[in-house]
Design an enzyme around this catalytic site. Structure first.
Site, PDB file in Angstrom:
ATOM      1  CG  MET A 183      -1.834  -1.164   1.336  1.00  0.00           C
ATOM      2  SD  MET A 183      -2.852  -1.076   2.782  1.00  0.00           S
ATOM      3  CE  MET A 183      -3.846   0.357   2.379  1.00  0.00           C
ATOM      4  CB  CYS A 184       1.417   4.129   0.149  1.00  0.00           C
ATOM      5  SG  CYS A 184      -0.214   4.354   0.860  1.00  0.00           S
ATOM      6  NE  ARG A 185       5.328   0.925  -3.159  1.00  0.00           N
ATOM      7  CZ  ARG A 185       6.059  -0.105  -2.710  1.00  0.00           C
ATOM      8  NH1 ARG A 185       7.050  -0.574  -3.453  1.00  0.00           N
ATOM      9  NH2 ARG A 185       5.805  -0.641  -1.533  1.00  0.00           N
ATOM     10  CG  ASN A 242       4.557   1.545   1.856  1.00  0.00           C
ATOM     11  OD1 ASN A 242       3.446   1.081   1.599  1.00  0.00           O
ATOM     12  ND2 ASN A 242       5.670   0.973   1.460  1.00  0.00           N
ATOM     13  CG  ASN A 267       0.224   2.811  -4.968  1.00  0.00           C
ATOM     14  OD1 ASN A 267      -0.101   2.316  -3.896  1.00  0.00           O
ATOM     15  ND2 ASN A 267       1.165   2.271  -5.741  1.00  0.00           N
TER      16      ASN A 267
END
Length: 271
Positions: free
Chosen positions: A1-3, A115, A41
């Site tokens: 999840m997320c960068r 993240n 994302n």
């Protein structure tokens, strides 16, 4: 999840860091290569950057995908900075708090990104509520797990703790309260970077004395990139990178071989 990504070095246009590389953060918003959880994302993004002579960073955040933002290209082309933190978001709860939930979170000179996810949110985090003053809980920037993690970190920063400890202690507390959590945290004040690897990928590349980048994944195939082992806290500056195990609170950071420009060791391959 997320960068997410943090950069310290010579002033560069934001686009050279975030859009131009072949596997840039922009591309990672729809095609990450090393993301272990989630595939797209598209639930918001944010960029924080520092201007010369001003310790308080500027931010640009939006609730939609970075590729759909018509202003991003112009911003990335003309804004230059020697210290940047940026993130693209895959929300724990889609739509929660919109732009207010997009990293980087900010207070004073600090920028922060998370993240990951607190497993069992919000119930699993309830035992940690007494660790925060009531005013901090009432001032949460969003009703999300990432905003809560930021509140825990910020409270420690305000009490004078070093950045690596301000990140590391909340990670240990949250991991005990919610063992399946993923807690890759990223923090900068424009002069230093602190980060944790706990449950997802984290990489860095450094040219000692010139520039350092810490990111969820490499934005190109340069052999300088090195992977951070899981359950590690990283501290960095333009001079280089230090790594220490997160599972041993008393451990002191030790210089990584990359500071001297040495090739990756067999135990930490550069992939």
């Amino acid at each position: 999840m997320c960068r997410h990504l943090a950069y310290l070095g010579p002033e560069e246009p934001l686009g050279r860091l975030l859009a131009e590389p072949p596997h840039s953060l922009l591309r990672q918003s729809w095609a990450p290569r090393r993301q272990r959880h989630g595939t797209v994302n598209a639930d918001g993004f944010g960029i924080g950057w520092y201007a010369p002579g001003d310790p308080v960073p500027a931010r640009y955040r939006r609730s939609g995908p970075i590729w759909a933002d018509l202003s991003f290209a112009d911003l990335a082309r003309v804004v230059r900075s020697g210290a940047v933190l940026a993130a693209v978001r895959d929300a724990t709860l889609a739509g929660a708090d919109a732009e207010a939930a997009a990293a980087p979170f900010a207070s004073g000179r600090w920028l922060f990104s998370h993240n990951g996810v607190i497993a069992g949110w919000p119930d699993a985090a309830a035992p940690l509520l007494p660790a925060l003053p009531p005013v901090e809980l009432l001032s949460l920037q969003a009703r999300t797990d990432s905003a809560f993690v930021w509140a825990l970190v910020l409270d420690r920063l305000r009490s004078g703790e070093a950045p690596e400890r301000a990140l590391g202690e909340p990670v240990r507390l949250l991991a005990r309260a919610a063992p399946a959590s993923r807690l890759n945290l990223l923090l900068t004040d424009g002069d230093t970077i602190a980060a944790t690897a706990w449950g997802d990928s984290l990489w860095y590349r450094t040219e000692p004395g010139r520039r350092t980048v810490v990111a969820s994944e490499p934005y190109d195939d340069d052999p300088l990139w090195r992977e951070v082992p899981d359950r590690t806290v990283l501290t960095a500056s333009r001079a280089g990178v230090l790594l220490a195990p997160l599972e041993h609170p008393a451990a002191s950071p030790t210089p990584d071989s990359a500071r001297a420009g040495a090739p990756p060791s067999p135990k930490e391959p550069c992939r």
